[in-house]
Design an enzyme around this catalytic site. Structure first.
Site, PDB file in Angstrom:
ATOM      1  N   HIS A   1       1.244  -0.932  -0.135  1.00  0.00           N
ATOM      2  CA  HIS A   1      -0.380   0.028   0.019  1.00  0.00           C
ATOM      3  C   HIS A   1       0.740   1.161  -0.050  1.00  0.00           C
ATOM      4  O   HIS A   1       1.806   0.941   0.766  1.00  0.00           O
ATOM      5  CB  HIS A   1      -0.977  -0.032   1.074  1.00  0.00           C
TER       6      HIS A   1
ATOM      7  N   ASP B  57      -7.877  -5.251   0.695  1.00  0.00           N
ATOM      8  CA  ASP B  57      -8.488  -6.430  -1.383  1.00  0.00           C
ATOM      9  C   ASP B  57      -8.174  -7.787  -1.284  1.00  0.00           C
ATOM     10  O   ASP B  57      -8.650  -8.154  -1.047  1.00  0.00           O
ATOM     11  CB  ASP B  57      -7.619  -5.662  -2.243  1.00  0.00           C
TER      12      ASP B  57
HETATM   13  N1  ACO Z   1       3.683  -7.482  -5.014  1.00  0.00           N
HETATM   14  C1  ACO Z   1       5.801  -7.794  -5.237  1.00  0.00           C
HETATM   15  N2  ACO Z   1       6.460  -6.506  -4.675  1.00  0.00           N
HETATM   16  C2  ACO Z   1       5.865  -5.061  -4.604  1.00  0.00           C
HETATM   17  C3  ACO Z   1       4.158  -5.147  -3.994  1.00  0.00           C
HETATM   18  C4  ACO Z   1       3.709  -6.108  -4.372  1.00  0.00           C
HETATM   19  N3  ACO Z   1       2.379  -6.049  -4.367  1.00  0.00           N
HETATM   20  N4  ACO Z   1       3.822  -3.662  -4.097  1.00  0.00           N
HETATM   21  C5  ACO Z   1       4.953  -3.144  -3.429  1.00  0.00           C
HETATM   22  N5  ACO Z   1       5.963  -4.369  -4.101  1.00  0.00           N
HETATM   23  C6  ACO Z   1       7.412  -3.460  -3.874  1.00  0.00           C
HETATM   24  C7  ACO Z   1       8.014  -2.696  -5.208  1.00  0.00           C
HETATM   25  O1  ACO Z   1       8.245  -3.451  -6.390  1.00  0.00           O
HETATM   26  C8  ACO Z   1       9.055  -2.230  -4.881  1.00  0.00           C
HETATM   27  O2  ACO Z   1       9.924  -2.456  -4.284  1.00  0.00           O
HETATM   28  P1  ACO Z   1      11.346  -1.909  -4.557  1.00  0.00           P
HETATM   29  O3  ACO Z   1      11.610  -1.439  -3.947  1.00  0.00           O
HETATM   30  O4  ACO Z   1      12.370  -3.288  -5.079  1.00  0.00           O
HETATM   31  O5  ACO Z   1      11.718  -1.100  -6.394  1.00  0.00           O
HETATM   32  C9  ACO Z   1       8.527  -1.938  -3.562  1.00  0.00           C
HETATM   33  O6  ACO Z   1       7.748  -2.661  -2.631  1.00  0.00           O
HETATM   34  C10 ACO Z   1       7.762  -0.739  -2.916  1.00  0.00           C
HETATM   35  O7  ACO Z   1       6.269  -0.645  -3.864  1.00  0.00           O
HETATM   36  P2  ACO Z   1       6.077   0.816  -4.700  1.00  0.00           P
HETATM   37  O8  ACO Z   1       5.482   0.406  -6.052  1.00  0.00           O
HETATM   38  O9  ACO Z   1       6.943   1.694  -3.968  1.00  0.00           O
HETATM   39  O10 ACO Z   1       4.485   0.923  -3.562  1.00  0.00           O
HETATM   40  P3  ACO Z   1       3.239   1.965  -4.026  1.00  0.00           P
HETATM   41  O11 ACO Z   1       3.011   2.519  -3.030  1.00  0.00           O
HETATM   42  O12 ACO Z   1       4.061   3.060  -5.554  1.00  0.00           O
HETATM   43  O13 ACO Z   1       2.458   1.112  -4.761  1.00  0.00           O
HETATM   44  C11 ACO Z   1       0.950  -0.067  -4.729  1.00  0.00           C
HETATM   45  C12 ACO Z   1       1.389   0.735  -3.927  1.00  0.00           C
HETATM   46  C13 ACO Z   1      -0.072   0.455  -5.726  1.00  0.00           C
HETATM   47  C14 ACO Z   1      -0.736  -0.729  -3.437  1.00  0.00           C
HETATM   48  C15 ACO Z   1       1.575  -1.366  -4.890  1.00  0.00           C
HETATM   49  O14 ACO Z   1       2.301  -2.386  -3.643  1.00  0.00           O
HETATM   50  C16 ACO Z   1       0.643  -3.050  -5.628  1.00  0.00           C
HETATM   51  O15 ACO Z   1       0.619  -2.887  -6.832  1.00  0.00           O
HETATM   52  N6  ACO Z   1      -0.096  -3.980  -4.932  1.00  0.00           N
HETATM   53  C17 ACO Z   1      -0.533  -4.429  -5.220  1.00  0.00           C
HETATM   54  C18 ACO Z   1      -2.288  -4.573  -6.123  1.00  0.00           C
HETATM   55  C19 ACO Z   1      -2.962  -3.879  -4.648  1.00  0.00           C
HETATM   56  O16 ACO Z   1      -3.024  -4.882  -3.982  1.00  0.00           O
HETATM   57  N7  ACO Z   1      -3.834  -2.920  -5.043  1.00  0.00           N
HETATM   58  C20 ACO Z   1      -4.764  -2.496  -3.432  1.00  0.00           C
HETATM   59  C21 ACO Z   1      -4.473  -1.678  -2.925  1.00  0.00           C
HETATM   60  S1  ACO Z   1      -5.413  -1.114  -1.694  1.00  0.00           S
HETATM   61  C22 ACO Z   1      -6.995   0.227  -2.723  1.00  0.00           C
HETATM   62  O17 ACO Z   1      -6.339   0.386  -3.674  1.00  0.00           O
HETATM   63  C23 ACO Z   1      -8.131  -0.719  -1.645  1.00  0.00           C
END
Ligand code: ACO
Length: 437
Positions: free
Chosen positions: A313, A371
């Site tokens: 998140h 979720d």
């Molecule tokens: N699986 C694997 N790796 C992940 C995930 C994941 N679900 N989420 C983040 N990471 C990793 C990123 O690749 C990044 O790695 P790095 O530092 O080696 O490059 C690190 O964790 C930080 O993540 P960010 O991409 O900077 O996180 P951001 O805040 O941009 O994204 C998001 C948040 C979009 C929710 C992301 O975690 C994601 O895509 N999760 C899966 C989709 C999901 O469950 N979305 C629902 C969100 S809740 C809602 O809207 C109700």
């Protein structure tokens, strides 16, 4: 009324650029991180700030919802989400979000009557559905029908009139369950079921969704409570992508129906509201528990493009407090339905266990979000996967409207208009077609 104190200056920050310095106010709210006010930066130093995904930018002042992502805290108007999920009802929470305080008994009665008296759609709106393909995604139908409401209810689109703002809010909160249920009925070719105002908000939605004219439908109290709780948990979440979309659209003085339709479009993406649908697809693809280690390796491989859906998140760097309530609700629903072996739940629990101990997820502070479990509950309750995001939109409608209303009632509101760093061609002269190449 709700405490609506604005932020106060709590200090200053000095920024030096070239041979000039600017002393900028630092603002603090009632809780949370202080913010540098950069509005005068350009006039003082001739520069803008750069924050493309707004990860470090507060876009507004708001007294509605507070999140402490490090501690895993979520408050609606100051009330912890777990207390509301346990003790309150969705309509009470809707009142709270809109008005700032929990309602008294007469206030709740008046509010509930107001909502239940607006549950029917203008009959002409029915004809919209015959224009959609039978297999249209319900989010596409939600976007279109909510946007089209401005054509059907022009008597409530004057955003400067508080009464019209109130009526448009009632209309959207009351009619979105009808629209969502009808999108499903259209998909499966069953007759539309008209709302029943003797039922509670959650009961009425379940009734319109699941009932058929040929049989009696008796709402199950445990499933009704689970539905209501899902609505409460999704009702608002401060300045997320869809809420920011609503505010951006609303800053132009666009009518509220158009703004909420924009929010629905923004919620649709799998990185946001589409994640609950994506979680179930992911679990189905993994298939069995023995395939989890290989899947986790794929997730950790940056070149694979695979993410662990329902994890991570932008704001929570701890357990999403909603995920814990969802997990408990999931067990209650499966027990009530007599589902003893739900392979999806077993998979989810094992995935969660592994991820919470794996260095990749631990070091990045990736925890289950709301979720991760909601899809399993909704599936058990008989909702097809395509309906998960529409149900999220249904619940979030009240949050979007509360945020839109707060913005419109803020006298300092003006059109939202970010800046950019231009990286294109410098100014150049037009070249006639024959002289090119
Ligand atoms: N699986 C694997 N790796 C992940 C995930 C994941 N679900 N989420 C983040 N990471 C990793 C990123 O690749 C990044 O790695 P790095 O530092 O080696 O490059 C690190 O964790 C930080 O993540 P960010 O991409 O900077 O996180 P951001 O805040 O941009 O994204 C998001 C948040 C979009 C929710 C992301 O975690 C994601 O895509 N999760 C899966 C989709 C999901 O469950 N979305 C629902 C969100 S809740 C809602 O809207 C109700």
């Amino acid at each position: 009324m709700a405490p609506s104190a604005t932020s106060k200056q709590v200090g200053t920050a000095t920024l030096t650029y070239g041979d000039k310095s600017a002393t900028l106010p630092v603002l603090g709210g009632s809780l949370g991180t202080d913010c540098v006010d950069v509005r005068k930066l350009q006039s003082q130093l001739g520069i803008f700030t750069f924050d493309p995904s707004y990860g470090a930018t507060a876009s507004c002042e708001s007294a509605i919802t507070y999140i402490d992502g490090d501690e895993g805290i979520l408050l609606y108007r100051g009330y912890p989400i777990d207390q509301l999920a346990e003790k309150s009802t969705f309509l009470e929470v809707a009142y709270l979000l809109l008005n700032g305080e929990l309602p008294t008994t007469p206030e709740l009665e008046t509010f509930t009557t107001g909502i239940t008296r607006h549950t029917m759609l203008h009959e002409q709106i029915r004809s919209f559905w015959s224009g959609f393909r039978r297999d249209a995604h319900p989010m596409a139908m939600l976007c279109s029908v909510v946007g089209a409401m401005s054509a059907f209810y022009p008597d409530s689109i004057d955003i400067r009139d508080p009464r019209q703002r109130e009526i448009s809010a009632f209309r959207m909160i009351a009619k979105i369950p009808t629209i969502t249920a009808w999108a499903h009925k259209y998909n499966i070719g069953q007759p539309f079921i008209y709302p029943r105002n003797d039922l509670s908000y959650a009961e009425n939605f379940l009734y319109m969704f699941h009932a058929v004219p040929a049989e009696d439908y008796v709402p199950n109290p445990i499933l009704t409570r689970a539905m209501d709780r899902i609505f409460i948990l999704h009702a608002d979440h401060e300045q997320n992508a869809s809420t920011s979309t609503v505010r951006l659209a609303g800053s132009t003085d666009a009518n509220p129906f158009a703004c909420i339709a924009a929010g629905i479009a923004s919620l649709w993406g799998p990185a946001h509201g589409g994640a609950n649908e994506a979680v179930l697809k992911m679990l189905a693809e993994i298939g069995t528990i023995d395939k989890i280690p290989a899947f986790i390796e794929q997730v950790k491989d940056k070149n694979s493009g695979v993410k662990l859906m329902g994890f991570g998140h932008r704001v929570y760097k701890n357990f999403d407090p909603r995920a814990k309530i969802m997990q408990q609700t999931c067990h209650e629903v499966l027990a009530e339905l007599g589902i003893k072996d739900e392979p999806m739940l077993d998979l989810a629990i094992e995935l969660e266990r592994i991820a919470l101990h794996d260095e990749y997820f631990v070091s990045r502070k990736l925890y289950p979000n709301v979720d991760f479990y909601s899809g399993i509950i909704l599936k058990a309750m008989g909702f097809p996967t395509a309906m998960f995001t529409p149900i999220f939109a249904l619940a979030r409608t009240v949050g979007w409207i509360s945020q839109w209303k707060e913005m419109i009632e803020d006298p300092s509101n003006r059109i939202n208009r970010p800046r950019q760093i231009y990286t294109g061609a410098p100014a150049r002269d037009y070249v006639a077609l024959g002289d090119r190449g």
